[in-house]
Design a protein around this motif. Structure first.
Motif, PDB file in Angstrom:
ATOM      1  N   VAL A 153      -0.408  -3.951 -17.073  1.00 51.76           N
ATOM      2  CA  VAL A 153       1.029  -3.652 -17.190  1.00 51.76           C
ATOM      3  C   VAL A 153       1.587  -4.262 -18.473  1.00 51.76           C
ATOM      4  CG1 VAL A 153       3.290  -4.144 -16.183  1.00 51.76           C
ATOM      5  CG2 VAL A 153       1.422  -3.382 -14.713  1.00 51.76           C
ATOM      6  N   ASP A 154       1.205  -5.498 -18.761  1.00 52.98           N
ATOM      7  CA  ASP A 154       1.745  -6.209 -19.932  1.00 52.98           C
ATOM      8  C   ASP A 154       1.265  -5.598 -21.251  1.00 52.98           C
ATOM      9  OD1 ASP A 154       2.943  -7.938 -18.168  1.00 52.98           O
ATOM     10  OD2 ASP A 154       1.494  -9.573 -18.455  1.00 52.98           O
ATOM     11  N   VAL A 155      -0.005  -5.216 -21.307  1.00 51.42           N
ATOM     12  CA  VAL A 155      -0.622  -4.818 -22.584  1.00 51.42           C
ATOM     13  C   VAL A 155      -0.656  -3.299 -22.767  1.00 51.42           C
ATOM     14  CG1 VAL A 155      -2.767  -4.953 -23.934  1.00 51.42           C
ATOM     15  CG2 VAL A 155      -1.984  -6.950 -22.650  1.00 51.42           C
ATOM     16  N   ASN A 156      -0.713  -2.562 -21.658  1.00 47.55           N
ATOM     17  CA  ASN A 156      -0.804  -1.099 -21.696  1.00 47.55           C
ATOM     18  C   ASN A 156      -2.004  -0.612 -22.514  1.00 47.55           C
ATOM     19  OD1 ASN A 156      -0.123   1.573 -21.206  1.00 47.55           O
ATOM     20  ND2 ASN A 156       1.258   1.689 -22.966  1.00 47.55           N
ATOM     21  N   PRO A 157      -3.223  -1.051 -22.150  1.00 48.40           N
ATOM     22  CA  PRO A 157      -4.414  -0.607 -22.881  1.00 48.40           C
ATOM     23  C   PRO A 157      -4.853   0.770 -22.399  1.00 48.40           C
ATOM     24  CG  PRO A 157      -5.079  -2.031 -21.078  1.00 48.40           C
ATOM     25  CD  PRO A 157      -3.571  -1.928 -21.020  1.00 48.40           C
ATOM     26  N   PHE A 158      -5.779   1.379 -23.137  1.00 48.32           N
ATOM     27  CA  PHE A 158      -6.439   2.594 -22.656  1.00 48.32           C
ATOM     28  C   PHE A 158      -7.249   2.271 -21.403  1.00 48.32           C
ATOM     29  CE2 PHE A 158     -10.526   4.887 -22.546  1.00 48.32           C
ATOM     30  CZ  PHE A 158     -10.083   6.193 -22.402  1.00 48.32           C
ATOM     31  N   GLY A 159      -7.946   1.101 -21.445  1.00 44.88           N
ATOM     32  CA  GLY A 159      -8.782   0.719 -20.314  1.00 44.88           C
ATOM     33  C   GLY A 159      -8.895  -0.784 -20.173  1.00 44.88           C
ATOM     34  N   VAL A 160      -9.385  -1.216 -19.026  1.00 49.73           N
ATOM     35  CA  VAL A 160      -9.666  -2.639 -18.784  1.00 49.73           C
ATOM     36  C   VAL A 160     -11.160  -2.780 -18.522  1.00 49.73           C
ATOM     37  CG1 VAL A 160      -7.379  -3.265 -17.938  1.00 49.73           C
ATOM     38  CG2 VAL A 160      -9.077  -2.353 -16.327  1.00 49.73           C
ATOM     39  N   ASP A 161     -11.704  -3.947 -18.850  1.00 49.60           N
ATOM     40  CA  ASP A 161     -13.146  -4.180 -18.751  1.00 49.60           C
ATOM     41  C   ASP A 161     -13.373  -5.520 -18.054  1.00 49.60           C
ATOM     42  OD1 ASP A 161     -15.797  -5.122 -19.387  1.00 49.60           O
ATOM     43  OD2 ASP A 161     -15.910  -3.638 -20.965  1.00 49.60           O
ATOM     44  N   MET A 162     -14.172  -5.495 -17.009  1.00 46.36           N
ATOM     45  CA  MET A 162     -14.471  -6.726 -16.261  1.00 46.36           C
ATOM     46  C   MET A 162     -15.969  -6.877 -16.074  1.00 46.36           C
ATOM     47  SD  MET A 162     -11.485  -6.458 -13.343  1.00 46.36           S
ATOM     48  CE  MET A 162     -11.278  -4.684 -13.479  1.00 46.36           C
ATOM     49  N   SER A 163     -16.438  -8.122 -16.104  1.00 48.50           N
ATOM     50  CA  SER A 163     -17.849  -8.390 -15.825  1.00 48.50           C
ATOM     51  C   SER A 163     -17.983  -9.651 -14.975  1.00 48.50           C
ATOM     52  CB  SER A 163     -18.667  -8.524 -17.108  1.00 48.50           C
ATOM     53  OG  SER A 163     -20.036  -8.664 -16.789  1.00 48.50           O
ATOM     54  N   SER A 164     -17.813 -10.838 -15.571  1.00 51.21           N
ATOM     55  CA  SER A 164     -17.966 -12.066 -14.774  1.00 51.21           C
ATOM     56  C   SER A 164     -16.882 -12.165 -13.705  1.00 51.21           C
ATOM     57  CB  SER A 164     -17.956 -13.305 -15.672  1.00 51.21           C
ATOM     58  OG  SER A 164     -16.797 -13.328 -16.464  1.00 51.21           O
ATOM     59  N   GLY A 165     -15.729 -11.524 -13.929  1.00 52.69           N
ATOM     60  CA  GLY A 165     -14.638 -11.553 -12.947  1.00 52.69           C
ATOM     61  C   GLY A 165     -14.922 -10.785 -11.674  1.00 52.69           C
ATOM     62  N   ILE A 166     -16.019  -9.987 -11.685  1.00 56.29           N
ATOM     63  CA  ILE A 166     -16.395  -9.258 -10.467  1.00 56.29           C
ATOM     64  C   ILE A 166     -17.742  -9.763  -9.945  1.00 56.29           C
ATOM     65  CG2 ILE A 166     -15.017  -7.167 -10.787  1.00 56.29           C
ATOM     66  CD1 ILE A 166     -17.562  -5.914 -12.143  1.00 56.29           C
ATOM     67  N   GLU A 167     -18.040 -11.036 -10.264  1.00 51.76           N
ATOM     68  CA  GLU A 167     -19.299 -11.644  -9.827  1.00 51.76           C
ATOM     69  C   GLU A 167     -19.050 -12.874  -8.965  1.00 51.76           C
ATOM     70  OE1 GLU A 167     -22.187 -10.470 -13.621  1.00 51.76           O
ATOM     71  OE2 GLU A 167     -21.502 -12.540 -13.406  1.00 51.76           O
ATOM     72  N   THR A 168     -20.015 -13.168  -8.121  1.00 51.82           N
ATOM     73  CA  THR A 168     -20.098 -14.441  -7.400  1.00 51.82           C
ATOM     74  C   THR A 168     -21.496 -14.984  -7.657  1.00 51.82           C
ATOM     75  OG1 THR A 168     -18.578 -13.658  -5.699  1.00 51.82           O
ATOM     76  CG2 THR A 168     -19.946 -15.558  -5.152  1.00 51.82           C
ATOM     77  N   ASP A 169     -21.570 -16.194  -8.167  1.00 53.16           N
ATOM     78  CA  ASP A 169     -22.870 -16.813  -8.495  1.00 53.16           C
ATOM     79  C   ASP A 169     -23.733 -15.914  -9.382  1.00 53.16           C
ATOM     80  OD1 ASP A 169     -22.196 -19.052  -6.966  1.00 53.16           O
ATOM     81  OD2 ASP A 169     -22.982 -18.127  -5.135  1.00 53.16           O
ATOM     82  N   LYS A 170     -23.101 -15.334 -10.412  1.00 52.14           N
ATOM     83  CA  LYS A 170     -23.774 -14.551 -11.464  1.00 52.14           C
ATOM     84  C   LYS A 170     -24.339 -13.212 -10.997  1.00 52.14           C
ATOM     85  CE  LYS A 170     -24.838 -18.059 -14.867  1.00 52.14           C
ATOM     86  NZ  LYS A 170     -25.835 -18.542 -15.809  1.00 52.14           N
ATOM     87  N   VAL A 171     -23.965 -12.755  -9.827  1.00 47.89           N
ATOM     88  CA  VAL A 171     -24.339 -11.397  -9.426  1.00 47.89           C
ATOM     89  C   VAL A 171     -23.090 -10.645  -8.979  1.00 47.89           C
ATOM     90  CG1 VAL A 171     -26.743 -11.894  -8.819  1.00 47.89           C
ATOM     91  CG2 VAL A 171     -24.964 -12.054  -7.060  1.00 47.89           C
ATOM     92  N   LYS A 172     -23.127  -9.331  -9.143  1.00 43.16           N
ATOM     93  CA  LYS A 172     -21.976  -8.502  -8.827  1.00 43.16           C
ATOM     94  C   LYS A 172     -21.661  -8.583  -7.331  1.00 43.16           C
ATOM     95  CE  LYS A 172     -21.190  -6.920 -12.973  1.00 43.16           C
ATOM     96  NZ  LYS A 172     -21.546  -8.113 -13.736  1.00 43.16           N
ATOM     97  N   SER A 173     -20.372  -8.661  -7.056  1.00 43.87           N
ATOM     98  CA  SER A 173     -19.882  -8.757  -5.683  1.00 43.87           C
ATOM     99  C   SER A 173     -19.246  -7.429  -5.283  1.00 43.87           C
ATOM    100  CB  SER A 173     -18.837  -9.877  -5.596  1.00 43.87           C
ATOM    101  OG  SER A 173     -17.968  -9.677  -4.503  1.00 43.87           O
TER     102      SER A 173
END
Length: 203
Positions: free
Chosen positions: A169-189
């Motif tokens: 909402v704040d930045v209004n990008p074309f897209g958002v990208d997540m990696s470590s933020g969707i992990e628990t203990d270095k694996v995807k959750s």
């Protein structure tokens, strides 16, 4: 237009099952970058791509990879897009364009707005604004001068299911990208992937 969602660093078959359930727009494979625990080879990328929903585009991500080998990830159909996450310059990009015809994303480590200005002069289709090479930390989003950015860009760096909606909402990008933020203990959750896509889709 709704924000596009890219979830990066898939390396297991169950990761693909999770994203097929959540249905982001893009997923990323880390390739030719052995420093990362998420790094996979071409054979694995092809196998995972086969398992991936045809409605999700795959992005192969590397750092200063040998250009001809990196192009092979696109030419073999493991990647629908290629993402350059190192110091790749105009000459490197021109050679990659010569060898393959998929869209290109250039990652930018943002410390000041001039970093973005320099990157958008390159012959790439998208920018990805980040705090570093997959550092998992946010950067100062006030450095993004939306009016002066001429290319569509993904916002990355420290995004999680909890903060991605507000960041979009704040930045209004074309897209958002997540990696470590969707992990628990270095694996995807699975739970975090589903929550992240739901939050980003609510923008």
């Amino acid at each position: 237009m709704s924000v596009k969602i890219k979830l990066c660093g898939m390396f297991r078959e169950q990761d693909i099952d999770y994203v097929n359930e959540a249905m982001p727009d893009y997923i990323g494979f880390i390739v030719m970058f052995p420093k990362s625990h998420r790094n996979i080879d071409l054979e694995t990328a092809l196998r995972l791509k086969k398992r991936l929903s045809p409605n999700i585009k795959s992005v192969c991500v590397s750092v200063n990879a040998p250009v001809s080998e990196f192009a092979e990830y696109a030419n073999s159909k493991a990647a629908d897009l290629l993402q350059l996450h190192g110091n790749e310059n105009a000459e490197y990009i021109a050679e990659l364009r010569r060898l393959t015809n998929v869209p290109l994303i250039k990652a930018v480590k943002v410390t000041e707005f001039s970093d973005i200005e320099k990157a958008q002069k390159l012959d790439v289709d998208f920018l990805l604004l980040d705090s570093g090479t997959g550092s998992g930390k946010t950067f100062d989003h006030s450095l993004i001068n939306r009016e002066k950015i001429t290319k569509p860009f993904f916002l990355a760096g420290g995004l999680t299911p909890e903060n991605v909606r507000q960041a979009a909402v704040d930045v209004n990008p074309f897209g958002v990208d997540m990696s470590s933020g969707i992990e628990t203990d270095k694996v995807k959750s699975r739970e975090k992937i589903l929550a992240a896509v739901k939050a980003a889709r609510s923008v």
